[in-house]
Structures are given as structure tokens and as C-alpha cells.
Motif scaffolding. Structure first.
Motif, mmCIF file in Angstrom:
data_model
loop_
_atom_site.group_PDB
_atom_site.id
_atom_site.type_symbol
_atom_site.label_atom_id
_atom_site.label_comp_id
_atom_site.label_asym_id
_atom_site.label_seq_id
_atom_site.Cartn_x
_atom_site.Cartn_y
_atom_site.Cartn_z
ATOM 1 N N LEU A 14 65.866 143.057 49.267
ATOM 2 C CA LEU A 14 65.736 141.832 50.059
ATOM 3 C C LEU A 14 66.534 141.878 51.357
ATOM 4 O O LEU A 14 66.501 140.911 52.130
ATOM 5 N N ARG A 61 62.160 148.909 48.703
ATOM 6 C CA ARG A 61 61.243 147.944 48.094
ATOM 7 C C ARG A 61 60.201 148.636 47.218
ATOM 8 O O ARG A 61 59.785 148.091 46.185
ATOM 9 N N TYR A 83 61.983 149.465 43.838
ATOM 10 C CA TYR A 83 62.119 148.272 43.006
ATOM 11 C C TYR A 83 60.754 147.735 42.574
ATOM 12 O O TYR A 83 60.594 147.239 41.449
ATOM 13 N N GLY A 84 59.771 147.807 43.475
ATOM 14 C CA GLY A 84 58.425 147.379 43.117
ATOM 15 C C GLY A 84 57.818 148.252 42.036
ATOM 16 O O GLY A 84 57.136 147.755 41.128
ATOM 17 N N LEU A 127 59.319 147.190 38.650
ATOM 18 C CA LEU A 127 58.756 145.963 38.093
ATOM 19 C C LEU A 127 57.303 146.156 37.677
ATOM 20 O O LEU A 127 56.877 145.663 36.618
ATOM 21 N N SER A 129 55.052 132.759 37.103
ATOM 22 C CA SER A 129 56.344 133.289 36.680
ATOM 23 C C SER A 129 56.148 134.629 35.968
ATOM 24 O O SER A 129 55.029 134.993 35.568
ATOM 25 N N LEU A 130 57.244 135.359 35.791
ATOM 26 C CA LEU A 130 57.171 136.662 35.130
ATOM 27 C C LEU A 130 56.675 136.522 33.697
ATOM 28 O O LEU A 130 55.908 137.357 33.206
ATOM 29 N N SER A 172 48.587 140.313 42.746
ATOM 30 C CA SER A 172 49.639 140.207 43.754
ATOM 31 C C SER A 172 49.058 140.293 45.159
ATOM 32 O O SER A 172 49.528 139.631 46.085
ATOM 33 N N VAL A 216 53.339 138.065 40.985
ATOM 34 C CA VAL A 216 54.761 137.771 41.126
ATOM 35 C C VAL A 216 55.021 137.311 42.553
ATOM 36 O O VAL A 216 54.616 137.961 43.514
ATOM 37 N N THR A 257 60.302 138.682 45.503
ATOM 38 C CA THR A 257 60.303 139.782 44.542
ATOM 39 C C THR A 257 59.206 140.775 44.896
ATOM 40 O O THR A 257 58.067 140.380 45.162
ATOM 41 N N THR A 270 56.575 143.787 44.194
ATOM 42 C CA THR A 270 55.780 144.651 43.331
ATOM 43 C C THR A 270 54.910 145.508 44.244
ATOM 44 O O THR A 270 54.731 145.182 45.427
#
Length: 300
Positions: free
Chosen positions: A57, A92, A95-96, A99, A159-160, A237, A243, A247, A249
Motif C-alpha cells: 500500500l 503488489r 502480495y496479490g 492472497l 468481504s474475504l 476482481s 476483494v 487489498t 489480488t
């Protein structure tokens, strides 16, 4: 002498390293590439907090839409460039990837357990229960799952937890059909009839005689489902229904970066390439594991 014999018996057992080496040697060139790719992606996803050069972020508006290394306007510290807010694409993506793989794995496991259990019970019990399960299977096949997912997300949010539930429902009908068909076929086999005549319960027949023979088709379906869930999550997405930002993905990165394709194609190319590598590795490994797990192929 007993100690020598015991030690000799232990020495005859292949070690984990030897087993892994045997699997590697049995793989062809494409399968080895898939194995290396899968391990690299998995390691990158697990170690994302350690190897990512920036936080997912972290913003640097002065460096927004900077190109990857090798281009004229490259900014130090951003190897794969930045997005429209100056966030590091490499960080990113890592991290994506983490997830996206987590969501796909959880969704695939839920679908396997749900569909496998319903297929097993309907095949063993038959009757009204089988009719209800197969009716639900036919209903889900008849309706495009994207519409079902959009309805769930519109009602319950993005939400997740909701995403995991939606992805878990995806593909359960395929597991149910496969397991139910295999159970129906195996029930007529002489070894199952002999076990039933010997007084074996339905649970023992299911766990000792049926499940080992459905591993191969389930492995193939799991890999297909895993890849399809990755693509489904990316699609949702991409449409802005997965998500929610900030955040990251892989699908959301492609979705939010599509407006910058003409001027900053790396914003989309990097996460799209990660999606491609994931689906490639899982599909190739699924076919390979199917051949390794199929007792009929090993018996030849």
C-alpha cells in the motif's frame, strides 16, 4: 542377528530425498518446468513479506507510472515499475499472488469436501437422497456460475469470508458427479460385493475400497477447479466485485490497470503473467499427479 535384520529392513526403505529424486527423474521436461514454476510461485507467495521491496500500500506519487528496469524513465527501487498511485508493482504482485493462491486453495478444498461427500453419500445410499443431490447438480450446471457469484456478492458484500464461500461453492457439482459415478461403478465390483457379504459397513467400504479408487479423477478435477477458481476470482476482481481495494489480488490489479494499458502496459502485464504461470503449473502438475496416483496405470 535380529538387530542386523531390523537395520537392513530400515535401510531398504527409500528416504524422502530418494522419493523426491525418483519423482523428479520420472517427470519429462515440461513437467519439470511446471514443478520449478510451482515451487517458485509458492515460495514467493509465502515469503512475500520478506522479499517484497515495499509495502503493498506504500505510495510514491512522484514515481507514479514509472516503467520497469531497462526503460528510460526507470526509478531506482521499483524493478517492475509502479502503478497509477506510485505503488510498487513487484510488491503488489507478490502480495496479490499470496492472497489469490490462498483463496483458490480454500475454495478448492471446500468444493472437494462438499461435492465429494455428497457424491459419495448419494452413490452409496441412492434413492431420494441421490435424486435431490443430482437435481441440485443439474440446477447448478444449468445456471452460469458467474451469475450466481454476482448475486451472492451483491446480497452479502465482497468481504474475504463471502469470497471464500462463493469460491468454495464453485465446482462442487463436478466433484459430486465424478464421485457418484465412480461409486456406482465400484459398487458392482466383485471385491466390494465380497466386502459387503463379509459384513463390512458402508463407512468401511467407502474408506477402504471406494475412496482409493477415486483419487485419480479427484486429483485431476482439483487441479482444474483450482485453475478455474483463480480465473473466477480474477474475473470478479476485474469487474470490481471481488476483494475490495486497497487489498491487492492478481485479478484486481489487472482490472484497475486496464485503463493504463496504452501508456503503462506493465501495470497489467506483470499480474496477468503471474495468473498465466499459476494456471500453467497447476494444470501440468495435475495431469502428472493423475498418472502417478492412478492405480490402474501403475498396475500395467
Amino acid at each position: 542377528m535380529a538387530d542386523i535384520s531390523l537395520r537392513s529392513g530400515l535401510d531398504d526403505k527409500p528416504s524422502l530425498v530418494a522419493s523426491a529424486l525418483s519423482l523428479w527423474q520420472s517427470a519429462d521436461a515440461v513437467q519439470r518446468v511446471a514443478i520449478v514454476t510451482a515451487f517458485a510461485l509458492l515460495a514467493a507467495a509465502i515469503a512475500a513479506p520478506l522479499i517484497a521491496p515495499h509495502g503493498p500500500l506504500d505510495q510514491s506519487l512522484l514515481s507514479r507510472l514509472s516503467p520497469p528496469i531497462g526503460f528510460e524513465r526507470y526509478r531506482d527501487g521499483f524493478l517492475l515499475g509502479t502503478d497509477e498511485l506510485g505503488r510498487d508493482i513487484l510488491s503488489r504482485t507478490l502480495y496479490g499472488l499470496r492472497l489469490t493462491l490462498s483463496l483458490a486453495l480454500l475454495g478448492s478444498i471446500i468444493g472437494l469436501l462438499l461435492g465429494g461427500l455428497l457424491g459419495l453419500l448419494s452413490g452409496l445410499r441412492g434413492g431420494l437422497f441421490e435424486d435431490i443431490v443430482m437435481g441440485a447438480v443439474d440446477a447448478q450446471i444449468a445456471i452460469p456460475f458467474t451469475l450466481i457469484a454476482l448475486l451472492f456478492l451483491a446480497i452479502f458484500g465482497s468481504s474475504l469470508t463471502v469470497m471464500v464461500c462463493v469460491l468454495g461453492v464453485y465446482g462442487w457439482e463436478q466433484y459430486a458427479r465424478i464421485v457418484r459415478g465412480e461409486v456406482k461403478k465400484l459398487k458392482a465390483m466383485p471385491f466390494v460385493e465380497a466386502a459387503r457379504a463379509a459384513g463390512a459397513s458402508n463407512f468401511r467400504i467407502a474408506t477402504r475400497h471406494v475412496l482409493p479408487n477415486v483419487v485419480s479423477p479427484l486429483v485431476v478435477q482439483f487441479t482444474l477447479s483450482f485453475s478455474n477458481i483463480v480465473l473466477l476470482e480474477s474475473t470478479l476482481s476485474f469487474l470490481g466485485l471481488g476483494v475490495q481495494p486497497p487489498t491487492a489480488t492478481l485479478g484486481s490489479m489487472v482490472g484497475f490497470g486496464r485503463d493504463y494499458m496504452p501508456t503503462a502496459p506493465w501495470v497489467v502485464i506483470v499480474p496477468a503473467l503471474a495468473i498465466l504461470l499459476v494456471t500453467f503449473a497447476v494444470q501440468i502438475l495435475g495431469d502428472w499427479l493423475r498418472d502417478r496416483a492412478d492405480v490402474r496405470l501403475r498396475a500395467r
